[in-house]
Scaffold this active site. Structure first.
Site, PDB file in Angstrom:
ATOM      1  N   TYR A  68       0.841  -1.202   0.000  1.00  0.00           N
ATOM      2  CA  TYR A  68       0.000   0.000   0.000  1.00  0.00           C
ATOM      3  C   TYR A  68       0.881   1.259   0.000  1.00  0.00           C
ATOM      4  O   TYR A  68       0.645   2.189  -0.772  1.00  0.00           O
ATOM      5  CB  TYR A  68      -0.916  -0.039   1.226  1.00  0.00           C
ATOM      6  CG  TYR A  68      -1.744   1.202   1.441  1.00  0.00           C
ATOM      7  CD1 TYR A  68      -2.769   1.545   0.561  1.00  0.00           C
ATOM      8  CD2 TYR A  68      -1.515   2.020   2.534  1.00  0.00           C
ATOM      9  CE1 TYR A  68      -3.535   2.681   0.762  1.00  0.00           C
ATOM     10  CE2 TYR A  68      -2.275   3.164   2.749  1.00  0.00           C
ATOM     11  CZ  TYR A  68      -3.286   3.484   1.862  1.00  0.00           C
ATOM     12  OH  TYR A  68      -4.035   4.615   2.071  1.00  0.00           O
TER      13      TYR A  68
ATOM     14  N   TRP B 192      -6.015   0.535  10.368  1.00  0.00           N
ATOM     15  CA  TRP B 192      -6.147   0.670   8.919  1.00  0.00           C
ATOM     16  C   TRP B 192      -5.961  -0.671   8.214  1.00  0.00           C
ATOM     17  O   TRP B 192      -6.594  -0.936   7.201  1.00  0.00           O
ATOM     18  CB  TRP B 192      -5.158   1.712   8.396  1.00  0.00           C
ATOM     19  CG  TRP B 192      -5.207   1.840   6.901  1.00  0.00           C
ATOM     20  CD1 TRP B 192      -4.226   1.515   6.021  1.00  0.00           C
ATOM     21  CD2 TRP B 192      -6.307   2.297   6.107  1.00  0.00           C
ATOM     22  NE1 TRP B 192      -4.647   1.745   4.727  1.00  0.00           N
ATOM     23  CE2 TRP B 192      -5.927   2.224   4.754  1.00  0.00           C
ATOM     24  CE3 TRP B 192      -7.592   2.758   6.411  1.00  0.00           C
ATOM     25  CZ2 TRP B 192      -6.764   2.600   3.716  1.00  0.00           C
ATOM     26  CZ3 TRP B 192      -8.436   3.134   5.364  1.00  0.00           C
ATOM     27  CH2 TRP B 192      -8.017   3.050   4.042  1.00  0.00           C
TER      28      TRP B 192
ATOM     29  N   GLU C 146     -12.191   5.754   5.211  1.00  0.00           N
ATOM     30  CA  GLU C 146     -11.773   6.444   6.435  1.00  0.00           C
ATOM     31  C   GLU C 146     -12.878   6.346   7.480  1.00  0.00           C
ATOM     32  O   GLU C 146     -12.607   6.155   8.663  1.00  0.00           O
ATOM     33  CB  GLU C 146     -11.418   7.909   6.163  1.00  0.00           C
ATOM     34  CG  GLU C 146     -10.125   8.112   5.421  1.00  0.00           C
ATOM     35  CD  GLU C 146      -8.890   7.639   6.161  1.00  0.00           C
ATOM     36  OE1 GLU C 146      -8.896   7.578   7.415  1.00  0.00           O
ATOM     37  OE2 GLU C 146      -7.898   7.314   5.489  1.00  0.00           O
TER      38      GLU C 146
END
Length: 190
Positions: free
Chosen positions: A26, A56, A48
Site C-alpha cells: 500500500y 487501517w 476512512e
C-alpha cells in the site's frame, strides 16, 4: 517503531509500512500518490469512515470486499442502496458490519453527489501548499492541520458523517494532498 525501515527488498520505507506485506505494498503503490475523481475520492472518504476506531490494516485487507459490496464506490449506485441492502450488507463477512458505518456511507453518497463542482474539487480545495521538503521523522508529521480541520468542518456542514480533523488529514495523506513520506523513503515525491 522506527522512522525508516529497510524492507525485504532492500528499500527504505516509512516505518509504519514495515518491511513487507500489505502495508508495504500500500505504501509503495498508493499512499501519498495524487488521486482524483469523485468516485475514487468517495472510496477513500468512505474507507476512512469505516476505519474509525479500527486499525487501517483491517480496512485494507477488506478493501476488495468493500468495493464489491459498495459497487466500486460509484456515488450514484451507493446512494441508491436501500434499507434491504443495508440488512444484506450486515451479513457480509467480508466487510466491517457496523450498521452506523454502512448507513453513513449511503447517507454520505447522497450528500456528496449534490456538492457543487463535485467531491474531488471540494476536497482538493483544502489541500495545503506543498512543503519545501519531506518530514525527517514521524515527530514532524502532524495528525491534524488547519486544512484538515477546515475540511472536516466543511464536510460536516454539508452533512457528511464519520469525519473529523484526524480522518480528514489521513485522507489528505492517502490521496497525495500532502506528501508525508519521510526524507530517505524510496518513494519518489508525487
Amino acid at each position: 517503531m522506527q522512522d525508516l525501515v529497510i524492507g525485504e527488498d532492500g528499500l527504505a520505507r516509512c516505518g509504519w509500512a514495515g518491511t513487507g506485506g500489505d502495508y508495504a505494498a500500500y505504501h509503495d503503490t498508493e499512499w501519498g500518490r495524487t488521486l482524483h475523481g469523485d468516485d475514487a475520492m468517495f472510496e477513500r472518504l468512505s474507507l476512512e469512515g469505516f476505519q474509525a476506531g479500527l486499525a487501517w490494516i483491517t480496512v485494507l485487507r477488506k478493501r476488495e470486499a468493500f468495493r464489491a459490496a459498495f459497487h466500486d464506490f460509484r456515488i450514484a449506485e451507493v446512494a441508491a442502496l436501500t434499507p434491504a441492502d443495508v440488512d444484506r450488507l450486515l451479513t457480509d463477512p467480508g466487510i466491517i458490519r457496523s450498521r452506523a458505518k454502512i448507513e453513513s456511507a449511503i447517507h454520505n453518497a447522497h450528500v456528496v453527489q449534490d456538492l457543487d463542482g463535485g467531491l474531488d474539487a471540494f476536497l482538493w480545495s483544502f489541500a495545503p501548499p506543498k512543503r519545501p521538503e519531506r518530514p525527517r521523522s514521524f515527530s514532524e508529521t502532524p495528525t491534524v492541520t488547519p486544512e484538515s480541520t477546515a475540511m472536516a468542518k466543511a464536510l460536516k456542514k454539508a452533512g457528511v458523517k464519520f469525519i473529523g480533523p484526524t480522518s480528514a488529514y489521513a485522507l489528505m495523506q492517502a490521496t497525495g494532498m500532502v506528501d508525508d513520506h519521510l526524507k530517505g523513503c524510496h518513494r519518489a515525491a508525487a
